[in-house]
Design an enzyme around this catalytic site. Structure first.
Site, PDB file in Angstrom:
ATOM      1  N   ALA A  93      50.899  21.694  73.677  1.00  0.00           N
ATOM      2  CA  ALA A  93      49.749  22.601  73.739  1.00  0.00           C
ATOM      3  C   ALA A  93      49.319  22.851  75.177  1.00  0.00           C
ATOM      4  CB  ALA A  93      48.580  22.013  72.938  1.00  0.00           C
ATOM      5  N   GLU A  94      49.436  21.837  76.013  1.00  0.00           N
ATOM      6  CA  GLU A  94      49.014  21.945  77.410  1.00  0.00           C
ATOM      7  C   GLU A  94      49.974  22.785  78.256  1.00  0.00           C
ATOM      8  OE1 GLU A  94      46.472  21.075  79.156  1.00  0.00           O
ATOM      9  OE2 GLU A  94      45.341  19.706  77.890  1.00  0.00           O
TER      10      GLU A  94
END
Length: 407
Positions: A93-94
């Protein structure tokens, strides 16, 4: 007749039911690893995010394939610090598993560490390395950080949210809400936590659900993602001070590009000239070959050697070879800028190359007549960004300085 048809179909119906139960159990187990209630499976916003990811599944599978080699190593590092392996998807996600990912807020690497947080967890950032991009060191730092957040808040989903919006911000939100219940904190009307953080935890769960859905991966012909063995993992090996990646790639017979992909924390095509040497990563299947073949080699046998003549100085030599004078100074362990006639100076470029510049598209060496404004304009970055990345307070730059451009 109906009885005959049912008899034929019964095994298939049974298998389908077992598959459904298995998937359902896996989903519940996954939610439990985040300390999230089963009802979250029906969260409409999370499911909307999940559907959106699936409609763009090429991006999902590209990211998973790119990380295929090092995902086992990341999972092992998380387990080492008692962090659920599902937090692998927090990194996705990052950064989408891109080790070179860099944000306009100066966050970098798989786990998008800010410089201050990186320093807190002993990740080195200097002329030669940015360990926020180190696959294992950054993961261990992230695991320590997440563990500390879990200890502080008591639940893994709270640790994930705090990773995004900060522990202080989350503490205030919990106090204002009078609860740390996920459903309460995600209330879109009350806005206890920022919208980005509300969707952040949902995205992590959505990615984890997709990544653990065997039937979905099989239907998309990506079943190989289910069979990551340790053979596809990586190993850390130590190189002597300033050693060349190109030399290592030849020794263990792997493409230089593949070796660089595993070592994006290195800013040059060589390891730092630290006295004790430096660790790099190679495919685990190449470890035995490395141990058998790798031998320390004198640095003057690897790189260009410049013999000082009258009028030479570090700035001039650096400009001649396209190498920062600071790097030359470090490589030769010089305590001052003074040089003597016929002194031999190591220049970290290939030995057979006379004036081949170091390969680095993300950096720029300051030349005579340059200013921050002219460099920013030429490379389509802002002056503010240049100052931030290079810790420049005013506008003073010197010929031979090496500036970060696109980190």
């Amino acid at each position: 007749m109906l009885k005959y048809i049912f008899t034929l179909l019964f095994p298939f119906l049974l298998f389908a039911n077992l598959t459904y139960d298995t998937n359902s159990q896996k989903e519940l187990k996954l939610l439990d690893s985040f300390d999230i209630e089963p009802s979250f499976l029906y969260d409409p916003v999370m499911n909307k995010i999940k559907r959106k990811i699936i409609t763009k599944d090429k991006h999902f599978f590209r990211a998973m394939n790119n990380a295929y080699t090092f995902i086992p190593a990341i999972k092992n590092a998380l387990t080492k610090y008692d962090v659920p392996q599902e937090f692998l998807y927090l990194a996705m996600a990052e950064s989408n598993f891109r080790t070179k990912a860099y944000s306009n807020k100066r966050a970098s690497g798989l786990w998008q560490f800010m410089p201050r947080t990186a320093k807190r967890f002993h990740l080195k950032i200097d002329e030669y390395v940015d360990e926020r991009r180190d696959l294992i060191k950054s993961t261990e730092a992230a695991a320590k950080y997440l563990s500390s957040l879990h200890k502080r808040f008591g639940k893994w989903y709270l640790a994930a949210i705090a990773y995004n919006c900060g522990g202080g911000r989350l503490s205030k939100a919990i106090k204002k809400a009078g609860s740390d219940d996920l459903k309460v904190l995600l209330n879109p009307k009350k806005k206890y936590i920022p919208r980005e953080s509300r969707n952040y935890i949902r995205k992590i769960v959505a990615l984890a659900l997709i990544g653990s859905d065997e039937q979905y991966l099989l239907s998309c012909e990506y079943e190989h993602l289910l069979n990551r063995a340790n053979a596809y993992s990586i190993a850390a090996v130590r190189l002597s001070s300033g050693d060349s990646l190109k030399r290592v790639s030849k020794i263990i017979n792997i493409p230089l590009r593949d070796l660089k992909d595993l070592n994006r924390h290195l800013k040059y095509d060589f390891v730092p000239p630290y006295a004790r040497g430096y660790d790099i990563y190679i495919p685990y299947i190449k470890l035995a070959e490395f141990k058998q073949k790798y031998k320390k080699q004198p640095i003057n046998k690897i790189y260009k050697v410049h013999v000082v003549t009258r009028g030479d100085n570090l700035s001039y030599i650096g400009k001649k070879y396209g190498v920062s004078y600071r790097v030359i100074k470090d490589f030769n362990h010089l305590k001052s800028n003074r040089l003597s006639l016929r002194q031999k100076i190591i220049i970290p470029i290939p030995k057979r190359s006379a004036k081949r510049k170091l390969n680095s598209r993300d950096y720029y060496m300051v030349k005579k007549g340059d200013s921050l404004e002219s460099i920013a304009k030429a490379h389509r970055v802002s002056v503010k960004n240049l100052r931030a990345q290079n810790n420049i307070k005013g506008s003073l730059i010197r010929v031979g300085d090496r500036l970060r451009l696109y980190e």
